[in-house]
Design an enzyme around this catalytic site. Sequence first.
Site, PDB file in Angstrom:
ATOM      1  N   VAL A 170      29.265  19.910 -66.440  1.00  0.00           N
ATOM      2  CA  VAL A 170      28.583  19.845 -67.740  1.00  0.00           C
ATOM      3  C   VAL A 170      28.866  21.193 -68.404  1.00  0.00           C
ATOM      4  O   VAL A 170      28.284  22.209 -68.033  1.00  0.00           O
ATOM      5  CB  VAL A 170      27.070  19.591 -67.578  1.00  0.00           C
ATOM      6  CG1 VAL A 170      26.366  19.679 -68.922  1.00  0.00           C
ATOM      7  CG2 VAL A 170      26.832  18.214 -66.951  1.00  0.00           C
ATOM      8  N   PRO A 171      29.802  21.220 -69.346  1.00  0.00           N
ATOM      9  CA  PRO A 171      30.468  22.460 -69.776  1.00  0.00           C
ATOM     10  C   PRO A 171      29.662  23.388 -70.684  1.00  0.00           C
ATOM     11  O   PRO A 171      29.977  23.567 -71.866  1.00  0.00           O
ATOM     12  CB  PRO A 171      31.708  21.936 -70.499  1.00  0.00           C
ATOM     13  CG  PRO A 171      31.265  20.630 -71.080  1.00  0.00           C
ATOM     14  CD  PRO A 171      30.352  20.031 -70.041  1.00  0.00           C
ATOM     15  N   CYS A 172      28.656  24.056 -70.119  1.00  0.00           N
ATOM     16  CA  CYS A 172      27.901  25.026 -70.908  1.00  0.00           C
ATOM     17  C   CYS A 172      28.771  26.226 -71.287  1.00  0.00           C
ATOM     18  O   CYS A 172      28.410  26.987 -72.191  1.00  0.00           O
ATOM     19  CB  CYS A 172      26.646  25.466 -70.171  1.00  0.00           C
ATOM     20  SG  CYS A 172      26.918  26.065 -68.494  1.00  0.00           S
ATOM     21  N   HIS A 173      29.922  26.382 -70.622  1.00  0.00           N
ATOM     22  CA  HIS A 173      30.824  27.487 -70.995  1.00  0.00           C
ATOM     23  C   HIS A 173      31.430  27.271 -72.379  1.00  0.00           C
ATOM     24  O   HIS A 173      31.975  28.205 -72.966  1.00  0.00           O
ATOM     25  CB  HIS A 173      31.939  27.652 -69.951  1.00  0.00           C
ATOM     26  CG  HIS A 173      32.818  26.450 -69.788  1.00  0.00           C
ATOM     27  ND1 HIS A 173      32.505  25.410 -68.933  1.00  0.00           N
ATOM     28  CD2 HIS A 173      34.005  26.114 -70.372  1.00  0.00           C
ATOM     29  CE1 HIS A 173      33.465  24.490 -68.985  1.00  0.00           C
ATOM     30  NE2 HIS A 173      34.377  24.886 -69.855  1.00  0.00           N
TER      31      HIS A 173
END
Length: 210
Positions: A170-173
């Site tokens: 889950v790409p919080c970056h």
Amino acid sequence: MRHHHEQATTRTGGTAVSDLLDRPEGPGTPETEPGTPGTPAQAERTVRHAVFDSPVGELTAVGTADGLRALYFDAHKRRPTGETFGERDDDAFEEVRVQVGDYFAGTRREFDLDLAPVGDGFQKKVWALLAQIPYGETRSYGDLALALGDRNLARAVGAANGQNPLSIVVPCHRVVGADGSLTGYAGGLERKRFLLALEESDETRASRLF
């Protein structure tokens, strides 16, 4: 880094990420369901973890047969104590290991995994939005707040983003400051920079150089 407001539908294990909002888990959820020890229902929810190497260091996958609850870096900020991860089983989460490996090899842009993150309703809404940010693009906290209907929620969105337990998957970056600057990241800014660079297209990379 490309930045616009279109959203892609990301699916995990054949289930839309937004469906995670319907799951009942929340803070304080027990690690196993009530019932007689050894029953199938309890066994399915027994927490376990696996540790494997990656280009950004060791990753720890935590979850149950229902799905992946977390993917932590070795120096993850706000990482829970290991006692909450259950028994270590490095043969578990093989599909997570394979798909993460494909991502770093540049052959996978979306994950197809059963996810079962533990969080409150607002956090899950934010995490569902994170999962919809397309590979190679970014959003600001304000963008996500606006998608939730209130730009004033940007600070709360930032807090929920920081609590995302499913790093990379889950790409919080892909969330940056309003001016495009890198902001805090649970895995450290060097890892965030690495992940964003990995996802850059040749076109985007060239535009930065010339």
